[in-house]
Design a protein around this motif. Sequence first.
Motif, PDB file in Angstrom:
ATOM      1  N   SER A   1      14.316 -19.507  47.884  1.00  0.00           N
ATOM      2  CA  SER A   1      14.531 -19.034  46.498  1.00  0.00           C
ATOM      3  C   SER A   1      13.389 -18.111  46.085  1.00  0.00           C
ATOM      4  O   SER A   1      12.931 -18.101  44.942  1.00  0.00           O
ATOM      5  CB  SER A   1      14.656 -20.203  45.513  1.00  0.00           C
ATOM      6  N   SER A   2      12.909 -17.355  47.099  1.00  0.00           N
ATOM      7  CA  SER A   2      11.869 -16.337  46.888  1.00  0.00           C
ATOM      8  C   SER A   2      10.531 -16.879  46.411  1.00  0.00           C
ATOM      9  O   SER A   2       9.769 -16.164  45.751  1.00  0.00           O
ATOM     10  CB  SER A   2      12.350 -15.236  45.924  1.00  0.00           C
ATOM     11  N   PHE A   3      10.199 -18.120  46.746  1.00  0.00           N
ATOM     12  CA  PHE A   3       8.845 -18.592  46.473  1.00  0.00           C
ATOM     13  C   PHE A   3       7.891 -17.814  47.388  1.00  0.00           C
ATOM     14  O   PHE A   3       8.177 -17.648  48.559  1.00  0.00           O
ATOM     15  CB  PHE A   3       8.739 -20.081  46.788  1.00  0.00           C
ATOM     16  N   SER A   4       6.805 -17.200  46.915  1.00  0.00           N
ATOM     17  CA  SER A   4       6.126 -17.539  45.689  1.00  0.00           C
ATOM     18  C   SER A   4       6.610 -16.692  44.495  1.00  0.00           C
ATOM     19  O   SER A   4       7.755 -16.515  44.332  1.00  0.00           O
ATOM     20  CB  SER A   4       4.628 -17.409  45.871  1.00  0.00           C
ATOM     21  N   ASP A   5       5.846 -15.960  43.820  1.00  0.00           N
ATOM     22  CA  ASP A   5       6.004 -15.681  42.408  1.00  0.00           C
ATOM     23  C   ASP A   5       7.073 -14.688  42.013  1.00  0.00           C
ATOM     24  O   ASP A   5       6.836 -13.824  41.188  1.00  0.00           O
ATOM     25  CB  ASP A   5       4.667 -15.213  41.858  1.00  0.00           C
ATOM     26  N   PHE A   6       8.281 -14.832  42.556  1.00  0.00           N
ATOM     27  CA  PHE A   6       9.361 -13.968  42.104  1.00  0.00           C
ATOM     28  C   PHE A   6      10.328 -14.692  41.174  1.00  0.00           C
ATOM     29  O   PHE A   6      11.444 -14.224  40.945  1.00  0.00           O
ATOM     30  CB  PHE A   6      10.112 -13.382  43.307  1.00  0.00           C
ATOM     31  N   TRP A   7       9.912 -15.848  40.652  1.00  0.00           N
ATOM     32  CA  TRP A   7      10.811 -16.637  39.819  1.00  0.00           C
ATOM     33  C   TRP A   7      11.345 -15.844  38.637  1.00  0.00           C
ATOM     34  O   TRP A   7      12.467 -16.064  38.202  1.00  0.00           O
ATOM     35  CB  TRP A   7      10.136 -17.926  39.366  1.00  0.00           C
ATOM     36  N   ASN A   8      10.541 -14.906  38.135  1.00  0.00           N
ATOM     37  CA  ASN A   8      11.014 -14.121  36.990  1.00  0.00           C
ATOM     38  C   ASN A   8      12.305 -13.368  37.310  1.00  0.00           C
ATOM     39  O   ASN A   8      13.113 -13.125  36.428  1.00  0.00           O
ATOM     40  CB  ASN A   8       9.952 -13.084  36.598  1.00  0.00           C
ATOM     41  N   ASP A   9      12.469 -12.987  38.561  1.00  0.00           N
ATOM     42  CA  ASP A   9      13.586 -12.111  38.934  1.00  0.00           C
ATOM     43  C   ASP A   9      14.874 -12.866  39.272  1.00  0.00           C
ATOM     44  O   ASP A   9      15.924 -12.244  39.423  1.00  0.00           O
ATOM     45  CB  ASP A   9      13.192 -11.264  40.157  1.00  0.00           C
ATOM     46  N   LEU A  10      14.788 -14.177  39.444  1.00  0.00           N
ATOM     47  CA  LEU A  10      15.944 -14.882  40.009  1.00  0.00           C
ATOM     48  C   LEU A  10      17.196 -14.819  39.131  1.00  0.00           C
ATOM     49  O   LEU A  10      18.294 -14.597  39.651  1.00  0.00           O
ATOM     50  CB  LEU A  10      15.572 -16.326  40.339  1.00  0.00           C
ATOM     51  N   PRO A  11      17.086 -15.029  37.807  1.00  0.00           N
ATOM     52  CA  PRO A  11      18.326 -14.915  37.010  1.00  0.00           C
ATOM     53  C   PRO A  11      18.977 -13.538  37.141  1.00  0.00           C
ATOM     54  O   PRO A  11      20.204 -13.415  37.203  1.00  0.00           O
ATOM     55  CB  PRO A  11      17.850 -15.181  35.578  1.00  0.00           C
ATOM     56  N   ARG A  12      18.166 -12.501  37.229  1.00  0.00           N
ATOM     57  CA  ARG A  12      18.739 -11.158  37.384  1.00  0.00           C
ATOM     58  C   ARG A  12      19.370 -11.011  38.769  1.00  0.00           C
ATOM     59  O   ARG A  12      20.400 -10.349  38.920  1.00  0.00           O
ATOM     60  CB  ARG A  12      17.652 -10.108  37.152  1.00  0.00           C
ATOM     61  N   CYS A  13      18.758 -11.600  39.760  1.00  0.00           N
ATOM     62  CA  CYS A  13      19.375 -11.561  41.101  1.00  0.00           C
ATOM     63  C   CYS A  13      20.772 -12.161  41.038  1.00  0.00           C
ATOM     64  O   CYS A  13      21.740 -11.585  41.563  1.00  0.00           O
ATOM     65  CB  CYS A  13      18.531 -12.369  42.095  1.00  0.00           C
ATOM     66  N   HIS A  14      20.884 -13.291  40.379  1.00  0.00           N
ATOM     67  CA  HIS A  14      22.197 -13.951  40.284  1.00  0.00           C
ATOM     68  C   HIS A  14      23.167 -13.121  39.460  1.00  0.00           C
ATOM     69  O   HIS A  14      24.350 -13.001  39.804  1.00  0.00           O
ATOM     70  CB  HIS A  14      22.010 -15.337  39.666  1.00  0.00           C
ATOM     71  N   GLN A  15      22.668 -12.526  38.389  1.00  0.00           N
ATOM     72  CA  GLN A  15      23.524 -11.729  37.512  1.00  0.00           C
ATOM     73  C   GLN A  15      24.216 -10.606  38.275  1.00  0.00           C
ATOM     74  O   GLN A  15      25.393 -10.325  38.047  1.00  0.00           O
ATOM     75  CB  GLN A  15      22.659 -11.154  36.383  1.00  0.00           C
ATOM     76  N   PHE A  16      23.490 -10.000  39.189  1.00  0.00           N
ATOM     77  CA  PHE A  16      24.037  -8.824  39.861  1.00  0.00           C
ATOM     78  C   PHE A  16      24.534  -9.095  41.286  1.00  0.00           C
ATOM     79  O   PHE A  16      25.106  -8.211  41.902  1.00  0.00           O
ATOM     80  CB  PHE A  16      23.008  -7.698  39.857  1.00  0.00           C
ATOM     81  N   ALA A  17      24.278 -10.290  41.804  1.00  0.00           N
ATOM     82  CA  ALA A  17      24.762 -10.607  43.158  1.00  0.00           C
ATOM     83  C   ALA A  17      25.165 -12.075  43.216  1.00  0.00           C
ATOM     84  O   ALA A  17      24.430 -12.909  43.749  1.00  0.00           O
ATOM     85  CB  ALA A  17      23.690 -10.288  44.207  1.00  0.00           C
ATOM     86  N   PRO A  18      26.335 -12.392  42.675  1.00  0.00           N
ATOM     87  CA  PRO A  18      26.774 -13.804  42.677  1.00  0.00           C
ATOM     88  C   PRO A  18      27.110 -14.329  44.064  1.00  0.00           C
ATOM     89  O   PRO A  18      27.395 -15.527  44.201  1.00  0.00           O
ATOM     90  CB  PRO A  18      28.001 -13.788  41.759  1.00  0.00           C
TER      91      PRO A  18
END
Lengths: 243, 256
Positions: free
Chosen positions: A156-173
């Motif tokens: 889930s992209s650890f380490s510090d990309f947590w900010n981007d994860l909702p956007r990842c899901h938004q554009f690539a379900p």
Amino acid sequence: MIIDAHAHVGQGRFKSLSPDELLRQMDTNGVDRAVLCPVEEQIVAFNHEGNAYILEQVRGHPARFVGFAVANPWFGQAAVRELEWALGEGLRGLKLHAVYQGFPMNNTIVYPLIEVAARHKVPVYAHCGSAHFGEPLRLVELARRYPEVTFLMGHSSFSDFWNDLPRCHQFAPNILFETSRNTPGNFQQIGKEIGTDFMVFGSNAPEHYYHVDMPMLRAMFPDPADQEKIFHRNMARALGELT
Amino acid sequence: MIIVDAHTHLGNDIYAGQWSAAATDAAADEYARVMRAAGVDKGFTFTIAGLVSDPQPGNDELARARARYPDLMLPWGTVDPYWPEAKIRHEMRRCVQELGFYGFKLHPWLQGFSLTVPGMEVVADECAALNVPVLFHDGTAFYSTALQVAYFARAHPQVTVLSGHGGLAELWPDTIAPAKELANYYIVLNGPVQQGMQQIYDEVGPDKLMFGSDGGSFHPATVTWYLARTQALRAPAEDLEKILGLNALRLVGLAV
């Protein structure tokens, strides 16, 4: 039924784990099946050696192991042939490691391999969480290009990309979020903003211990329906075993 | 055995629907409940709000919360290295001399500065003068790599420097050589993969490592998971006792 979506077996420079030891740990912790990948030298250079080894393990324990193939896109047509061979022989996914293999995850160099995976209708696991080559939005770029393919975002992209994860899901379900390495604070965010339909338990064995990580995930997602998705259903669907 | 969590934050849980991370009394109560439930005796307590907005109110919030839980919280302050020099020095002295804080926590990528900006020379100078440590978030490109923190320690041998995350999941191998070489560089084991935690311990030994969770304002499993991971280290009991608490107490001068 519990599936570990990501484990390594073999003798690597950084990771070493025998299949028998993994089976022992699986038995001790109630893990029914594990998705196996080769170790780092085989991810980078000795793809065929790694794929043949994983095939051997899968054939020896078909009820316990599923295998993912490796193919370094820098090998070009040889990588395509290797992946075709491995999937034809019975491996059931492609594992990419953009950092070890040395390419930006969304570079055109990897398209032919994704197209092989698409033809075989198998998922693609991509190591993510490394700045530049392994940036999660690079995987989103790839996943948007191949919407018919299920991608697993490693760690889930650890380490510090947590900010981007909702956007990842938004554009690539068509991306599932694999849990290994990652932390409770980030699972809290993923669970809340993306949902357990898109989470997949993985250990990245031998890096982590089942007996430490599995209770944490259960504590965070106490609803049995959520646990069923995270530990089993979502990965079984990615493997084409459930609709 | 005393357990000290060397990396905690006080503030509202932004993942639980809070807009602001400001540390209310309720957040302090929740922090105390989580730590006590996990069996943690003391925490190095850092702000959240002060890292993403004005540091001074964040420091004041910590002082208020510590007054509420004096036995539990060991507050560490923060400053903005882009402040004027006099303001950096004044706030650091206020934190240590008036508020009784134990050190400073800075987060280069959240706070938006490089460890090489001139203000960090002022921070280093005050840490040395006040005889307190500084802890940095590390493990993240591009302002917070493990080596950037290690080289801050190398450049300032008079300052005690803590790697706040042991380089996290990918950069942890870079913490090992500095920890073996630099007397002033310590590691909080809050982020390396389990195999990495073990390798750091195997190569560095028990004396420069500390348990830490990043917990306090996030899900309680943040604390219990890192505690379980630290306790799962293959190490003799006397080494675990150091890592779980004694080293942290010694670092801030509270060891018995």
